[in-house]
Write a protein that holds these residues in place. Sequence first.
Motif, PDB file in Angstrom:
ATOM      1  N   LEU B 356      61.929  34.876 -21.469  1.00 27.73           N
ATOM      2  CA  LEU B 356      62.197  33.452 -21.615  1.00 27.73           C
ATOM      3  C   LEU B 356      61.216  32.614 -20.813  1.00 27.73           C
ATOM      4  CD1 LEU B 356      66.088  33.330 -21.590  1.00 27.73           C
ATOM      5  CD2 LEU B 356      64.543  32.788 -23.465  1.00 27.73           C
ATOM      6  N   SER B 357      60.955  33.044 -19.569  1.00 25.19           N
ATOM      7  CA  SER B 357      60.104  32.188 -18.753  1.00 25.19           C
ATOM      8  C   SER B 357      58.666  32.258 -19.233  1.00 25.19           C
ATOM      9  CB  SER B 357      60.210  32.563 -17.276  1.00 25.19           C
ATOM     10  OG  SER B 357      59.442  33.698 -17.027  1.00 25.19           O
ATOM     11  N   GLU B 358      58.266  33.432 -19.748  1.00 16.75           N
ATOM     12  CA  GLU B 358      56.933  33.496 -20.313  1.00 16.75           C
ATOM     13  C   GLU B 358      56.815  32.579 -21.518  1.00 16.75           C
ATOM     14  OE1 GLU B 358      55.406  37.488 -21.167  1.00 16.75           O
ATOM     15  OE2 GLU B 358      55.605  37.785 -19.001  1.00 16.75           O
ATOM     16  N   GLY B 359      57.881  32.617 -22.333  1.00 13.72           N
ATOM     17  CA  GLY B 359      57.905  31.738 -23.507  1.00 13.72           C
ATOM     18  C   GLY B 359      57.838  30.289 -23.093  1.00 13.72           C
ATOM     19  N   ALA B 360      58.596  29.951 -22.038  1.00 15.26           N
ATOM     20  CA  ALA B 360      58.640  28.564 -21.591  1.00 15.26           C
ATOM     21  C   ALA B 360      57.265  28.113 -21.107  1.00 15.26           C
ATOM     22  CB  ALA B 360      59.670  28.405 -20.480  1.00 15.26           C
ATOM     23  N   ILE B 361      56.591  28.991 -20.330  1.00 16.80           N
ATOM     24  CA  ILE B 361      55.272  28.620 -19.802  1.00 16.80           C
ATOM     25  C   ILE B 361      54.261  28.515 -20.940  1.00 16.80           C
ATOM     26  CG2 ILE B 361      53.342  29.525 -18.440  1.00 16.80           C
ATOM     27  CD1 ILE B 361      55.453  30.421 -16.391  1.00 16.80           C
ATOM     28  N   TRP B 362      54.403  29.430 -21.895  1.00 16.93           N
ATOM     29  CA  TRP B 362      53.522  29.421 -23.051  1.00 16.93           C
ATOM     30  C   TRP B 362      53.700  28.123 -23.841  1.00 16.93           C
ATOM     31  CZ3 TRP B 362      54.388  29.586 -28.411  1.00 16.93           C
ATOM     32  CH2 TRP B 362      53.263  29.909 -29.182  1.00 16.93           C
ATOM     33  N   ALA B 363      54.977  27.755 -24.041  1.00 18.05           N
ATOM     34  CA  ALA B 363      55.269  26.544 -24.812  1.00 18.05           C
ATOM     35  C   ALA B 363      54.740  25.314 -24.081  1.00 18.05           C
ATOM     36  CB  ALA B 363      56.764  26.425 -25.063  1.00 18.05           C
ATOM     37  N   LEU B 364      54.863  25.350 -22.747  1.00 16.88           N
ATOM     38  CA  LEU B 364      54.440  24.218 -21.934  1.00 16.88           C
ATOM     39  C   LEU B 364      52.954  23.940 -22.123  1.00 16.88           C
ATOM     40  CD1 LEU B 364      56.285  22.656 -20.070  1.00 16.88           C
ATOM     41  CD2 LEU B 364      55.300  23.874 -18.148  1.00 16.88           C
ATOM     42  N   PRO B 369      50.447  19.856 -21.744  1.00 15.55           N
ATOM     43  CA  PRO B 369      49.293  20.499 -21.101  1.00 15.55           C
ATOM     44  C   PRO B 369      49.062  19.974 -19.688  1.00 15.55           C
ATOM     45  CG  PRO B 369      48.687  19.465 -23.195  1.00 15.55           C
ATOM     46  CD  PRO B 369      50.112  19.142 -22.965  1.00 15.55           C
ATOM     47  N   ARG B 370      49.337  18.698 -19.501  1.00 12.25           N
ATOM     48  CA  ARG B 370      49.057  18.124 -18.189  1.00 12.25           C
ATOM     49  C   ARG B 370      49.974  18.743 -17.131  1.00 12.25           C
ATOM     50  NH1 ARG B 370      48.700  11.780 -17.992  1.00 12.25           N
ATOM     51  NH2 ARG B 370      47.042  11.992 -19.527  1.00 12.25           N
ATOM     52  N   LEU B 371      51.251  18.835 -17.500  1.00 12.69           N
ATOM     53  CA  LEU B 371      52.218  19.449 -16.590  1.00 12.69           C
ATOM     54  C   LEU B 371      51.828  20.907 -16.343  1.00 12.69           C
ATOM     55  CD1 LEU B 371      54.870  19.234 -15.049  1.00 12.69           C
ATOM     56  CD2 LEU B 371      56.058  19.912 -17.124  1.00 12.69           C
ATOM     57  N   TYR B 372      51.420  21.556 -17.421  1.00 15.20           N
ATOM     58  CA  TYR B 372      51.028  22.962 -17.317  1.00 15.20           C
ATOM     59  C   TYR B 372      49.884  23.133 -16.333  1.00 15.20           C
ATOM     60  CZ  TYR B 372      49.153  27.505 -18.590  1.00 15.20           C
ATOM     61  OH  TYR B 372      48.680  28.788 -18.538  1.00 15.20           O
ATOM     62  N   ASN B 373      48.871  22.238 -16.459  1.00 18.60           N
ATOM     63  CA  ASN B 373      47.707  22.371 -15.591  1.00 18.60           C
ATOM     64  C   ASN B 373      48.037  22.084 -14.137  1.00 18.60           C
ATOM     65  OD1 ASN B 373      45.902  23.186 -17.527  1.00 18.60           O
ATOM     66  ND2 ASN B 373      45.493  21.087 -18.201  1.00 18.60           N
ATOM     67  N   LYS B 380      51.921  30.170 -12.975  1.00 23.33           N
ATOM     68  CA  LYS B 380      51.443  30.459 -14.321  1.00 23.33           C
ATOM     69  C   LYS B 380      51.330  31.950 -14.565  1.00 23.33           C
ATOM     70  CE  LYS B 380      48.305  26.787 -14.199  1.00 23.33           C
ATOM     71  NZ  LYS B 380      46.998  26.270 -14.566  1.00 23.33           N
ATOM     72  N   THR B 381      50.952  32.698 -13.530  1.00 25.95           N
ATOM     73  CA  THR B 381      50.658  34.116 -13.756  1.00 25.95           C
ATOM     74  C   THR B 381      51.793  35.052 -13.372  1.00 25.95           C
ATOM     75  OG1 THR B 381      49.622  34.205 -11.598  1.00 25.95           O
ATOM     76  CG2 THR B 381      48.172  33.855 -13.472  1.00 25.95           C
ATOM     77  N   MET B 382      52.821  34.525 -12.707  1.00 22.61           N
ATOM     78  CA  MET B 382      53.859  35.456 -12.246  1.00 22.61           C
ATOM     79  C   MET B 382      54.751  35.908 -13.408  1.00 22.61           C
ATOM     80  SD  MET B 382      57.226  34.137 -11.918  1.00 22.61           S
ATOM     81  CE  MET B 382      57.838  32.727 -12.819  1.00 22.61           C
ATOM     82  N   ARG B 383      55.337  37.076 -13.212  1.00 24.01           N
ATOM     83  CA  ARG B 383      56.323  37.593 -14.164  1.00 24.01           C
ATOM     84  C   ARG B 383      57.629  37.740 -13.420  1.00 24.01           C
ATOM     85  NH1 ARG B 383      55.747  40.196 -19.081  1.00 24.01           N
ATOM     86  NH2 ARG B 383      57.717  41.240 -18.745  1.00 24.01           N
ATOM     87  N   PRO B 384      58.730  37.118 -13.923  1.00 23.25           N
ATOM     88  CA  PRO B 384      60.007  37.285 -13.220  1.00 23.25           C
ATOM     89  C   PRO B 384      60.386  38.762 -13.172  1.00 23.25           C
ATOM     90  CG  PRO B 384      60.175  35.584 -14.887  1.00 23.25           C
ATOM     91  CD  PRO B 384      58.850  36.250 -15.088  1.00 23.25           C
ATOM     92  N   VAL B 385      60.922  39.186 -12.054  1.00 22.01           N
ATOM     93  CA  VAL B 385      61.342  40.576 -11.894  1.00 22.01           C
ATOM     94  C   VAL B 385      62.841  40.568 -11.618  1.00 22.01           C
ATOM     95  CG1 VAL B 385      61.063  42.668 -10.557  1.00 22.01           C
ATOM     96  CG2 VAL B 385      59.109  41.146 -10.914  1.00 22.01           C
ATOM     97  N   VAL B 386      63.631  41.128 -12.535  1.00 21.47           N
ATOM     98  CA  VAL B 386      65.072  41.159 -12.320  1.00 21.47           C
ATOM     99  C   VAL B 386      65.362  42.055 -11.115  1.00 21.47           C
ATOM    100  CG1 VAL B 386      67.295  41.817 -13.284  1.00 21.47           C
ATOM    101  CG2 VAL B 386      65.577  40.726 -14.730  1.00 21.47           C
TER     102      VAL B 386
END
Lengths: 247, 425
Positions: B356-364, B369-373, B380-386
């Motif tokens: 989900l969070s990857e999808g969210a960052i991707w969508a962002l 784009p401004r918020l993303y940047n 931007k590069t982290m992966r959530p770890v359960v």
Amino acid sequence: MRLGASIQEITKEYHLGGEVVHALRGVSFDVPEGDYVAIMGASGSGKSTLLNLLGCLDHPTSGKLFLGDENVAEASDDRLAEIRASKIGFVFQSFNLIPQLTVLENIEVPLYYQRRLSPKERARCKELAEMVGLGNRLYHRPTQLSGGQQQRVAIARALVNDPLFILADEPTGNLDSATTEEIMALFDDLNRQGKTIILVTHEYDVGRRARRIIRLKDGRIESIIDNPQAKPRSELPEDVAKAKAPQ
Amino acid sequence: MLHPLRSLLTVLGIFIGVASVIWLLAIGEGISRKAQEQIESLGATNIIIRSIKPPSEQVQTSGLVLQYGVTRADYARLVETIPTVVRAVRIRELRQRFSYNGRMVDGRLVGCTPEYQDIVRLEIDRGRFIQDSDLQDLKNYCVLAAGTAEKLFPFEDPLGKVIRVEEHFYTVVGVCKPKMPSAGIGGSFAAQDFSSDVYIPITTLWWRIGDVVFTRRAGSTEAEQIELSQITLQVDKTANVVPTADVVKATLAKYHPIEDYGVTVPLELLEQARTTRMMFMVFMGLIAGISLVVGGIGIMNIMLATVTERTREIGIRRALGAKRRDIIRQFLVETVVLSTLGGISGILVGFLAPLLSEGAIWALQFLAPRLYNSLPEIVKTMRPVVVPASVPLAFGIAVAVGIIFGLYPARRAANMDPIEALRHE
Ligand SMILES: Nc1ncnc2c1ncn2[C@@H]1O[C@H](COP(=O)(O)OP(=O)(O)OP(=O)(O)O)[C@@H](O)[C@H]1O
Ligand SMILES: [Mg+2]
């Protein structure tokens, strides 16, 4: 004859604000096992109060109330629940089935609280449903049944724990005369099979089927009449009752 | 479960609470792992000293030349006077343009010693790294970082080829494997990027380029004199890192009247990252806790309504022999079943957190784009770890919420007078 219940100088007061309502003002009588008693009287005379005390739903304000040889007047709340589960079968005016349960499940409820639900007991519940003429309605919900049918379920439920007493508060109050006749025939049969029945009623036609009629007035016993019209106890052999159960 | 929709809504509160517990903890863990990784790549036993250009009004100028930073003398002093230092590496780096056969790359020219490879953990893909003999002989040899090699030699083998760096030529003797950026050092938070480096012997750099570097800017020329860009000291064991760093700071402070250097201790960063992570987790836990309390209140509200609605049923059950505790159990089981269902579904969805969070960052990236940047690189590069512990934790919390918030309605049901309850319409 063994004594089923013995009521000795029972009083019951309700406190409403500052006022005290004397619902029962000293009532005494005995109920032998196998008796068939109708409690009658004007509205507000204390009939339901008396029946609720007999049914261990409440404590009397004073007096003694023996069920078998146990004085339940001062029993704990949990003990009262145990007695209700094992010795009492209730039948109410408004049937009081649990709407989300099926006919069969409703009949099983008292066993559940006695932790006695086994396949064997389940089979007995089915037999009881058949006995009251609802063998083909086991999996229906109460709302899918007529008033008379619901009351039959309630009677089957009252019988499932093989109680010492069946207590019925105006069991035919919500039924028409034909259905009343059917339900009362069921009670008569049960009494003939040896069940002790105490019922409250307004209707003379219902009351006259009992062996004794206790009249209450203002929380006191006005009269206890032995009913000469009552049918003798062993008029019918036991299994005829089953055969005669209306459909 | 009389009302499916109502039960669903009840479950929703717990569901969101539990999913957010797992999710937030996973994000926290993801960020902190990434930070830890970057810091660890700096080396836990290292102390890094970098030259920093001080604010212009403080700078010592000799003529037109800005003179600042750590010096060869500093290096010698540190290495000779601090016995806990087992290894020391000095480098000099410059922004330069590299070119070959018409292709060009702007990158970092690093004058270094052989130990540099070890200390920043560069891995050689082909050829070799800079050697001691290269330093002695002032060889015009260079080693390319993976990115530089790829851009200058997209189709050829770079080994043996000669590249141009400004006005000098160097023969390629080795190519490195790609390396992840490490945490920023020397006061800058930007990650250190190793992808477009070129490594040469530091002696060659001194000989050919010298300490003074001219930068031409519209009309004027700026000159800077820097002896060393960075000194990396490796300490014998972790316990000695912090005391050694104190000595290093004291030694440097004696010879540098102005702060033209920065000392970075990765171990300290690591500890800092750990406390930051703790705070982050507590904060996230608080948010999740609040949503669970809200969920619990929702359950309580609905159970109170259910109890009122089922007063008659309670009366019937009591008349048929149910004790107070039977009634409590009945309602408690119902709330716990509801909250457990919410908990389980929340856990399942919590496991989707990385997706989900990857999808969210991707969508962002496309939607805003401004918020993303403006997001930090690490986000931007982290992966959530359960976090494994968060699953039983969330489950336990869901059950506990069911019990805590179900107890009051259940007790209320059990304390009703059976006669009153039977009379209830
Ligand atoms: N919970 C209570 N609180 C206060 N007063 C009560 C309560 N229950 C019953 N009473 C009073 O006790 C008296 C007897 O009530 P009871 O319900 O036993 O009458 P009843 O004979 O069953 O009447 P009915 O034929 O109308 O059902 C009445 O005056 C009633 O108002
Ligand atoms: Mg009444």
